[in-house]
Design an enzyme around this catalytic site. Sequence first.
Site, PDB file in Angstrom:
ATOM      1  N   TYR A   1      34.747  46.178  43.924  1.00  0.00           N
ATOM      2  CA  TYR A   1      33.939  47.340  44.314  1.00  0.00           C
ATOM      3  C   TYR A   1      32.486  47.264  43.826  1.00  0.00           C
ATOM      4  O   TYR A   1      31.565  47.543  44.578  1.00  0.00           O
ATOM      5  CB  TYR A   1      34.571  48.660  43.838  1.00  0.00           C
ATOM      6  CG  TYR A   1      33.932  49.876  44.485  1.00  0.00           C
ATOM      7  CD1 TYR A   1      34.286  50.251  45.777  1.00  0.00           C
ATOM      8  CD2 TYR A   1      32.948  50.597  43.831  1.00  0.00           C
ATOM      9  CE1 TYR A   1      33.671  51.339  46.392  1.00  0.00           C
ATOM     10  CE2 TYR A   1      32.338  51.686  44.435  1.00  0.00           C
ATOM     11  CZ  TYR A   1      32.692  52.054  45.722  1.00  0.00           C
ATOM     12  OH  TYR A   1      32.087  53.113  46.324  1.00  0.00           O
TER      13      TYR A   1
ATOM     14  N   TYR B   1      40.448  34.828  38.077  1.00  0.00           N
ATOM     15  CA  TYR B   1      41.193  35.142  39.305  1.00  0.00           C
ATOM     16  C   TYR B   1      40.197  35.505  40.394  1.00  0.00           C
ATOM     17  O   TYR B   1      39.600  36.581  40.347  1.00  0.00           O
ATOM     18  CB  TYR B   1      42.175  36.279  39.011  1.00  0.00           C
ATOM     19  CG  TYR B   1      43.028  36.755  40.170  1.00  0.00           C
ATOM     20  CD1 TYR B   1      43.204  35.997  41.323  1.00  0.00           C
ATOM     21  CD2 TYR B   1      43.686  37.985  40.092  1.00  0.00           C
ATOM     22  CE1 TYR B   1      44.007  36.450  42.369  1.00  0.00           C
ATOM     23  CE2 TYR B   1      44.488  38.444  41.129  1.00  0.00           C
ATOM     24  CZ  TYR B   1      44.641  37.676  42.262  1.00  0.00           C
ATOM     25  OH  TYR B   1      45.426  38.133  43.294  1.00  0.00           O
TER      26      TYR B   1
ATOM     27  N   LYS C   1      42.961  31.108  39.008  1.00  0.00           N
ATOM     28  CA  LYS C   1      43.796  31.387  40.172  1.00  0.00           C
ATOM     29  C   LYS C   1      42.824  31.585  41.329  1.00  0.00           C
ATOM     30  O   LYS C   1      42.127  32.592  41.401  1.00  0.00           O
ATOM     31  CB  LYS C   1      44.647  32.635  39.946  1.00  0.00           C
ATOM     32  CG  LYS C   1      45.503  33.040  41.142  1.00  0.00           C
ATOM     33  CD  LYS C   1      46.249  34.345  40.858  1.00  0.00           C
ATOM     34  CE  LYS C   1      47.082  34.774  42.068  1.00  0.00           C
ATOM     35  NZ  LYS C   1      47.770  36.076  41.824  1.00  0.00           N
TER      36      LYS C   1
ATOM     37  N   ILE D   1      50.315  30.233  41.306  1.00  0.00           N
ATOM     38  CA  ILE D   1      50.645  31.557  40.785  1.00  0.00           C
ATOM     39  C   ILE D   1      51.144  32.340  41.984  1.00  0.00           C
ATOM     40  O   ILE D   1      50.381  32.701  42.874  1.00  0.00           O
ATOM     41  CB  ILE D   1      49.443  32.217  40.096  1.00  0.00           C
ATOM     42  CG1 ILE D   1      48.991  31.352  38.911  1.00  0.00           C
ATOM     43  CG2 ILE D   1      49.816  33.627  39.618  1.00  0.00           C
ATOM     44  CD1 ILE D   1      47.817  31.916  38.122  1.00  0.00           C
TER      45      ILE D   1
END
Length: 291
Positions: A109, A135, A163, A204
């Site tokens: 955001y 991530y 990830k 993952i």
Amino acid sequence: MDFGRLITAMVTPFHGDGEINWEATSKLVDYLIEQQKSEALVVCGTTGESPTLTEEEKLELFSFVLKKADGRCKVIAGTGTNSTRHTIQLTKEAEKIGVDGVLLVVPYYNKPNQEGLYQHFAAIAAETSLPCILYNVPGRTSVSMSAATTLRLAEIPNIVAIKECASVDQITMIATACPDDFHVYTGDDSAGLATLAVGGHGIISVASHVIGDQMSEMIEAFVAGNVQRAGELHRKLFPVFKGLFECPQPLPNPSAVKFALNLRGMDVGSVRLPLVSPSEDEAAFITALLK
């Protein structure tokens, strides 16, 4: 820290009233470790419905899963938020509990630029001794961390992995230039074999809730040099990789995998609003897919 090659981003089981089902959580941890061959568990990641969990619930889950795992697998706490200060606070609490590492999502955001992303993750890493996994999931955050920024962060000693969900191209760029002890994981189950092929370390995963044992076999075959067998397993599992997210139409994670677990006899309940359970058509599709 090596978290293994197959990590499950664990769902959070709920009762019908939406409260955490601790008995089901206990059974799920055993099931993922013993039957689905998970080498580590991410607790309170996106698949664990972190946006709708309170901070108190997150800390309880970190502690509960760590005790239940009892050294049988690594436990990674999803502490990333879009507030650097809040993430540092939650990460420090997770460190006190004793988790093995933290997963830190790109801030959503706010839409920071690349320098903002670097400063965010560097600030968090400086405040903890825990191994940190970055991530990058632009489909959820609206901002994608570049390979260059990831490689810059990979030089920080306790930032140990990523990830990466942007693309296999980006995974390739990171794997090509990162330090030898920095591990690249895909968060896209269908890209697992390709990730291994370009030098990534593992997956993952969401699908590992229901086909983890076969995914583990695929990874082991590839690492052992049996590429043909790994390819056969990937092709066999590919419909499940795609189907759990696409169904007849895109279905928000983890609605489908929770339904799939319930079909398998693992009573994890439904999802919290604003997510909803699969429709009748989606439920029929998932049921057929698992058969």
